[in-house]
Scaffold this motif. Structure first.
Motif, PDB file in Angstrom:
ATOM      1  N   THR A  30       0.971  -1.234  -0.069  1.00  0.00           N
ATOM      2  CA  THR A  30      -0.109  -0.014   0.080  1.00  0.00           C
ATOM      3  C   THR A  30       0.599   1.264   0.105  1.00  0.00           C
ATOM      4  O   THR A  30       0.439   2.260   0.484  1.00  0.00           O
ATOM      5  CB  THR A  30      -0.803  -0.063   1.076  1.00  0.00           C
ATOM      6  OG1 THR A  30      -0.231  -0.159   2.452  1.00  0.00           O
ATOM      7  CG2 THR A  30      -2.009  -1.146   1.253  1.00  0.00           C
ATOM      8  N   TYR A  31       2.251   1.270  -0.498  1.00  0.00           N
ATOM      9  CA  TYR A  31       3.004   2.238  -0.576  1.00  0.00           C
ATOM     10  C   TYR A  31       2.439   3.491  -1.670  1.00  0.00           C
ATOM     11  O   TYR A  31       2.053   3.051  -2.683  1.00  0.00           O
ATOM     12  CB  TYR A  31       4.527   1.763  -0.948  1.00  0.00           C
ATOM     13  CG  TYR A  31       5.395   2.795  -1.525  1.00  0.00           C
ATOM     14  CD1 TYR A  31       5.860   3.768  -0.359  1.00  0.00           C
ATOM     15  CD2 TYR A  31       5.693   3.188  -2.522  1.00  0.00           C
ATOM     16  CE1 TYR A  31       6.877   4.729  -0.716  1.00  0.00           C
ATOM     17  CE2 TYR A  31       6.675   4.180  -2.880  1.00  0.00           C
ATOM     18  CZ  TYR A  31       6.863   4.941  -1.840  1.00  0.00           C
ATOM     19  OH  TYR A  31       7.985   6.087  -2.250  1.00  0.00           O
ATOM     20  N   SER A  32       2.445   4.482  -1.074  1.00  0.00           N
ATOM     21  CA  SER A  32       2.231   5.626  -1.968  1.00  0.00           C
ATOM     22  C   SER A  32       3.137   6.607  -1.680  1.00  0.00           C
ATOM     23  O   SER A  32       3.673   6.906  -0.690  1.00  0.00           O
ATOM     24  CB  SER A  32       0.937   6.432  -1.565  1.00  0.00           C
ATOM     25  OG  SER A  32       0.657   7.688  -2.254  1.00  0.00           O
ATOM     26  N   GLU A  33       3.862   7.220  -2.802  1.00  0.00           N
ATOM     27  CA  GLU A  33       4.926   8.278  -2.749  1.00  0.00           C
ATOM     28  C   GLU A  33       4.566   9.493  -2.198  1.00  0.00           C
ATOM     29  O   GLU A  33       5.432  10.293  -1.801  1.00  0.00           O
ATOM     30  CB  GLU A  33       5.582   8.552  -4.033  1.00  0.00           C
ATOM     31  CG  GLU A  33       4.734   9.092  -5.055  1.00  0.00           C
ATOM     32  CD  GLU A  33       5.267   9.166  -6.388  1.00  0.00           C
ATOM     33  OE1 GLU A  33       4.944  10.076  -7.243  1.00  0.00           O
ATOM     34  OE2 GLU A  33       6.309   8.387  -6.695  1.00  0.00           O
ATOM     35  N   TRP A  34       3.204   9.685  -1.918  1.00  0.00           N
ATOM     36  CA  TRP A  34       2.722  10.960  -1.397  1.00  0.00           C
ATOM     37  C   TRP A  34       2.175  11.025  -0.065  1.00  0.00           C
ATOM     38  O   TRP A  34       2.090  11.802   0.607  1.00  0.00           O
ATOM     39  CB  TRP A  34       1.643  11.347  -2.094  1.00  0.00           C
ATOM     40  CG  TRP A  34       1.971  11.546  -3.786  1.00  0.00           C
ATOM     41  CD1 TRP A  34       1.437  10.936  -4.694  1.00  0.00           C
ATOM     42  CD2 TRP A  34       2.725  12.539  -4.280  1.00  0.00           C
ATOM     43  NE1 TRP A  34       1.976  11.279  -6.066  1.00  0.00           N
ATOM     44  CE2 TRP A  34       2.909  12.405  -5.686  1.00  0.00           C
ATOM     45  CE3 TRP A  34       3.603  13.554  -3.780  1.00  0.00           C
ATOM     46  CZ2 TRP A  34       3.736  12.950  -6.359  1.00  0.00           C
ATOM     47  CZ3 TRP A  34       4.316  14.406  -4.568  1.00  0.00           C
ATOM     48  CH2 TRP A  34       4.472  14.024  -5.985  1.00  0.00           C
ATOM     49  N   ASP A  35       2.519   9.726   0.597  1.00  0.00           N
ATOM     50  CA  ASP A  35       2.567   9.595   2.141  1.00  0.00           C
ATOM     51  C   ASP A  35       3.322  10.375   2.920  1.00  0.00           C
ATOM     52  O   ASP A  35       4.643  10.540   2.174  1.00  0.00           O
ATOM     53  CB  ASP A  35       2.410   8.107   2.698  1.00  0.00           C
ATOM     54  CG  ASP A  35       0.883   7.603   2.221  1.00  0.00           C
ATOM     55  OD1 ASP A  35       0.047   8.178   2.262  1.00  0.00           O
ATOM     56  OD2 ASP A  35       1.214   6.261   2.352  1.00  0.00           O
ATOM     57  N   SER A  36       3.390  10.718   4.047  1.00  0.00           N
ATOM     58  CA  SER A  36       4.124  11.418   4.811  1.00  0.00           C
ATOM     59  C   SER A  36       5.460  10.297   5.176  1.00  0.00           C
ATOM     60  O   SER A  36       5.118   9.481   5.385  1.00  0.00           O
ATOM     61  CB  SER A  36       3.496  11.827   6.129  1.00  0.00           C
ATOM     62  OG  SER A  36       4.590  12.558   6.970  1.00  0.00           O
ATOM     63  N   SER A  37       6.722  11.000   4.800  1.00  0.00           N
ATOM     64  CA  SER A  37       7.992  10.121   4.975  1.00  0.00           C
ATOM     65  C   SER A  37       9.034  11.156   5.516  1.00  0.00           C
ATOM     66  O   SER A  37       8.719  12.219   5.691  1.00  0.00           O
ATOM     67  CB  SER A  37       8.231   9.233   3.959  1.00  0.00           C
ATOM     68  OG  SER A  37       8.490  10.084   2.878  1.00  0.00           O
ATOM     69  N   VAL A  53       4.080   4.725  10.388  1.00  0.00           N
ATOM     70  CA  VAL A  53       5.217   3.902  10.673  1.00  0.00           C
ATOM     71  C   VAL A  53       5.412   3.017   9.407  1.00  0.00           C
ATOM     72  O   VAL A  53       6.587   2.905   8.872  1.00  0.00           O
ATOM     73  CB  VAL A  53       5.245   2.898  12.036  1.00  0.00           C
ATOM     74  CG1 VAL A  53       6.484   2.057  11.883  1.00  0.00           C
ATOM     75  CG2 VAL A  53       5.350   3.525  13.141  1.00  0.00           C
ATOM     76  N   GLY A  54       4.359   2.297   9.013  1.00  0.00           N
ATOM     77  CA  GLY A  54       4.427   1.580   7.811  1.00  0.00           C
ATOM     78  C   GLY A  54       4.928   2.422   6.528  1.00  0.00           C
ATOM     79  O   GLY A  54       5.676   1.945   5.581  1.00  0.00           O
ATOM     80  N   SER A  55       4.370   3.527   6.378  1.00  0.00           N
ATOM     81  CA  SER A  55       4.624   4.592   5.624  1.00  0.00           C
ATOM     82  C   SER A  55       6.200   4.872   5.528  1.00  0.00           C
ATOM     83  O   SER A  55       6.885   4.968   4.415  1.00  0.00           O
ATOM     84  CB  SER A  55       3.873   5.943   5.597  1.00  0.00           C
ATOM     85  OG  SER A  55       4.288   6.873   4.582  1.00  0.00           O
ATOM     86  N   PHE A  60      11.377   4.172   3.164  1.00  0.00           N
ATOM     87  CA  PHE A  60      12.821   3.915   3.268  1.00  0.00           C
ATOM     88  C   PHE A  60      13.376   2.598   2.403  1.00  0.00           C
ATOM     89  O   PHE A  60      14.466   2.804   1.980  1.00  0.00           O
ATOM     90  CB  PHE A  60      13.118   3.536   4.778  1.00  0.00           C
ATOM     91  CG  PHE A  60      14.509   3.222   4.883  1.00  0.00           C
ATOM     92  CD1 PHE A  60      15.256   4.074   4.952  1.00  0.00           C
ATOM     93  CD2 PHE A  60      14.770   1.927   5.320  1.00  0.00           C
ATOM     94  CE1 PHE A  60      16.890   3.875   5.061  1.00  0.00           C
ATOM     95  CE2 PHE A  60      16.124   1.620   5.702  1.00  0.00           C
ATOM     96  CZ  PHE A  60      17.173   2.520   5.642  1.00  0.00           C
ATOM     97  N   LEU A  61      12.540   1.584   2.292  1.00  0.00           N
ATOM     98  CA  LEU A  61      12.896   0.338   1.726  1.00  0.00           C
ATOM     99  C   LEU A  61      12.853   0.543   0.030  1.00  0.00           C
ATOM    100  O   LEU A  61      13.910   0.408  -0.543  1.00  0.00           O
ATOM    101  CB  LEU A  61      11.983  -0.900   2.133  1.00  0.00           C
ATOM    102  CG  LEU A  61      12.157  -1.471   3.432  1.00  0.00           C
ATOM    103  CD1 LEU A  61      11.007  -2.316   3.754  1.00  0.00           C
ATOM    104  CD2 LEU A  61      13.482  -1.927   3.469  1.00  0.00           C
TER     105      LEU A  61
END
Length: 109
Positions: A30-37, A53-55, A60-61
């Motif tokens: 469910t990775y999205s490049e627009w999520d907070s990171s 945390v998953g974001s 990172f990965l």
């Protein structure tokens, strides 16, 4: 008695590894490049099913090793199953997996 505690510790390690692999798989799927990171700041709610945390873990990965990041939860799952079955792991498997991740991420880039 010591052998019993060693076996319990192996089983706990196996279960935690399998659950960690499932969590990382869910976060990567469910990775999205627009999520907070670390590199993105946004006030929008996180769309990742792993939460904030998953974001961060997924970003990172994916930023670090790319598509090869999907092999990491697979390796955690295999390690967890081996711990649950009571089989010994060799350090050469860990070295081989690290070399696999590095080489395949370079080849896929």
């Amino acid at each position: 008695m010591t052998e019993r505690f060693k076996r319990i510790r192996q089983e706990i390690t196996g279960v935690v590894s399998i659950l960690g692999g499932v969590y990382i798989t869910l976060s990567l799927a469910t990775y999205s490049e627009w999520d907070s990171s670390l590199l993105v700041f946004t006030t929008l709610p996180t769309q990742n099913y792993g939460g904030i945390v998953g974001s961060y873990i997924a970003d990172f990965l994916v930023s670090g090793v790319g598509l090869t990041a999907f092999a990491i939860p697979l390796a955690l799952g295999v390690y967890g199953v081996k711990r649950l079955l009571g089989r010994e792991g060799h350090r050469v498997y860990i070295l081989g997996f690290v070399l696999f991740v590095l080489s395949s991420s370079m080849l896929l880039s």
